[in-house]
Design a protein around this motif. Structure first.
Motif, short mmCIF file in Angstrom:
data_model
loop_
_atom_site.label_atom_id
_atom_site.label_comp_id
_atom_site.label_asym_id
_atom_site.label_seq_id
_atom_site.Cartn_x
_atom_site.Cartn_y
_atom_site.Cartn_z
N LEU A 4 0.84 -1.20 0.00
CA LEU A 4 0.00 0.00 0.00
C LEU A 4 0.87 1.24 0.00
O LEU A 4 1.96 1.25 0.57
N ASP A 5 0.36 2.32 -0.61
CA ASP A 5 1.08 3.59 -0.49
C ASP A 5 0.84 4.14 0.92
O ASP A 5 0.09 3.56 1.72
N LYS A 6 1.50 5.27 1.20
CA LYS A 6 1.48 5.78 2.59
C LYS A 6 0.06 6.14 3.05
O LYS A 6 -0.33 5.85 4.18
N ARG A 7 -0.72 6.75 2.17
CA ARG A 7 -2.08 7.14 2.56
C ARG A 7 -2.94 5.91 2.85
O ARG A 7 -3.60 5.81 3.88
N ALA A 12 -5.42 1.84 6.56
CA ALA A 12 -5.49 0.43 7.01
C ALA A 12 -5.12 0.31 8.48
O ALA A 12 -5.71 -0.50 9.21
N GLU A 13 -4.16 1.12 8.94
CA GLU A 13 -3.75 1.12 10.36
C GLU A 13 -4.93 1.38 11.29
O GLU A 13 -4.93 0.98 12.45
N GLU A 14 -5.94 2.10 10.79
CA GLU A 14 -7.10 2.46 11.62
C GLU A 14 -8.17 1.38 11.63
O GLU A 14 -9.20 1.54 12.28
N ILE A 30 -7.86 -1.35 -0.10
CA ILE A 30 -8.05 -1.31 1.36
C ILE A 30 -8.68 -2.62 1.82
O ILE A 30 -8.22 -3.26 2.77
N VAL A 31 -9.72 -3.03 1.12
CA VAL A 31 -10.43 -4.25 1.48
C VAL A 31 -9.51 -5.47 1.37
O VAL A 31 -9.42 -6.30 2.28
N VAL A 32 -8.81 -5.57 0.25
CA VAL A 32 -7.95 -6.74 0.02
C VAL A 32 -6.85 -6.80 1.08
O VAL A 32 -6.61 -7.85 1.70
N TYR A 33 -6.21 -5.67 1.33
CA TYR A 33 -5.13 -5.66 2.32
C TYR A 33 -5.67 -6.04 3.71
O TYR A 33 -5.04 -6.82 4.43
N CYS A 34 -6.81 -5.49 4.08
CA CYS A 34 -7.36 -5.76 5.43
C CYS A 34 -7.74 -7.22 5.60
O CYS A 34 -7.57 -7.79 6.68
N SER A 139 1.07 12.93 5.43
CA SER A 139 1.49 13.51 4.16
C SER A 139 1.97 12.40 3.24
O SER A 139 2.49 11.38 3.70
N GLU A 140 1.76 12.64 1.97
CA GLU A 140 2.31 11.72 0.97
C GLU A 140 2.74 12.58 -0.20
O GLU A 140 1.90 13.30 -0.77
#
Ligand SMILES: C[S@@+](CC[C@H](N)C(=O)[O-])C[C@H]1O[C@@H](n2cnc3c(N)ncnc32)[C@H](O)[C@@H]1O
Length: 212
Positions: A4-7, A12-14, A30-34, A139-140
């Motif tokens: 994932l990129d930084k944003r 995802a961290e949340e 987001i869904v796939v990573y989670c 920031s990104e």
């Protein structure tokens, strides 16, 4: 695991839930990573555009997590199940996020990442019974993004936080962002004949925060 990129990584961290609803899923990352990382067990991937949703479906199939996802072509929260315990709405303007929140209310945790008009969204949350647990900046590249995590509860924005955010939890780039925003507003006001009272208020809030 999907990169994932930084944003997207910050979003995802949340997330740490059973059932995730990603509204405006588009690429579906987001869904796939989670699902891959165990941050969610199941998910609704929602997009108003069939074409966008198809991208999410292809990514999920290629990563073998499609069976855990309900793919929904729909507007906002309309077709999301009551079982969603985390809702992400990212990559849209603040006014579109307000429209989505106004359409249907779920008793859940929201992760909101407006790409513009974050102040309008804060006013809405404040006046409509949402408690902001977090409101901070990441920031990104050259861009800054507001991350707002909220749930049903008493509105808790102070007047001085509506334009500039809470900086909760505190991050050092908050000040850098205020400086950058002040430079933009000063550029606009130097050229404009009339300056809106909102922009004047934002500038005053920025100046006050930078003085503290
Ligand atoms: C810029 S993409 C953002 C993708 C991803 N959420 C992100 O932050 O990277 C915005 C997506 O939201 C979708 N969208 C816009 N309005 C929507 C709505 N009311 N309901 C569902 N999806 C919507 C668009 O079709 C598009 O795919």
């Amino acid at each position: 695991m999907l990169k994932l990129d930084k944003r997207l990584a910050a979003i995802a961290e949340e997330i740490n839930c059973r059932v995730l609803a990603d509204i405006g899923t588009d690429h579906g990352k987001i869904v796939v990573y989670c699902l891959q990382s165990g941050r969610a067990e199941r998910a609704y991937a929602v997009d108003i555009s069939q074409k966008s949703l198809q991208k999410a479906r292809i990514l999920a199939q290629s990563r073998g997590v499609d069976a855990s996802i309900a793919f929904v072509v729909g507007d906002g929260l309309t077709d999301v199940g009551e079982d969603a315990d985390c809702v992400v709405i990212a990559g849209m303007g603040g006014h579109e996020i307000i429209r989505i929140l106004s359409g249907r209310r779920l008793d859940t945790r929201y992760v909101l990442v407006p790409h513009q008009d974050a102040a309008a969204l804060r006013f809405y949350l404040s006046e409509n019974g949402y408690f902001a647990e977090k409101d901070y900046v990441i920031s990104e590249g050259k861009r800054f993004y507001d991350i707002i995590v909220c749930k049903n509860g008493q509105g808790n924005y102070k007047k001085s936080e509506l334009y500039i955010g809470k900086n909760t939890p505190p991050v050092s780039i908050f000040m850098e962002r205020l400086e950058a925003r002040r430079a933009i507003i000063q550029g606009v006001t130097a050229r404009a004949k009339d300056v809106s009272k909102e922009l004047k208020q934002e500038l005053e809030d920025i100046n006050n925060a930078l003085q503290d």
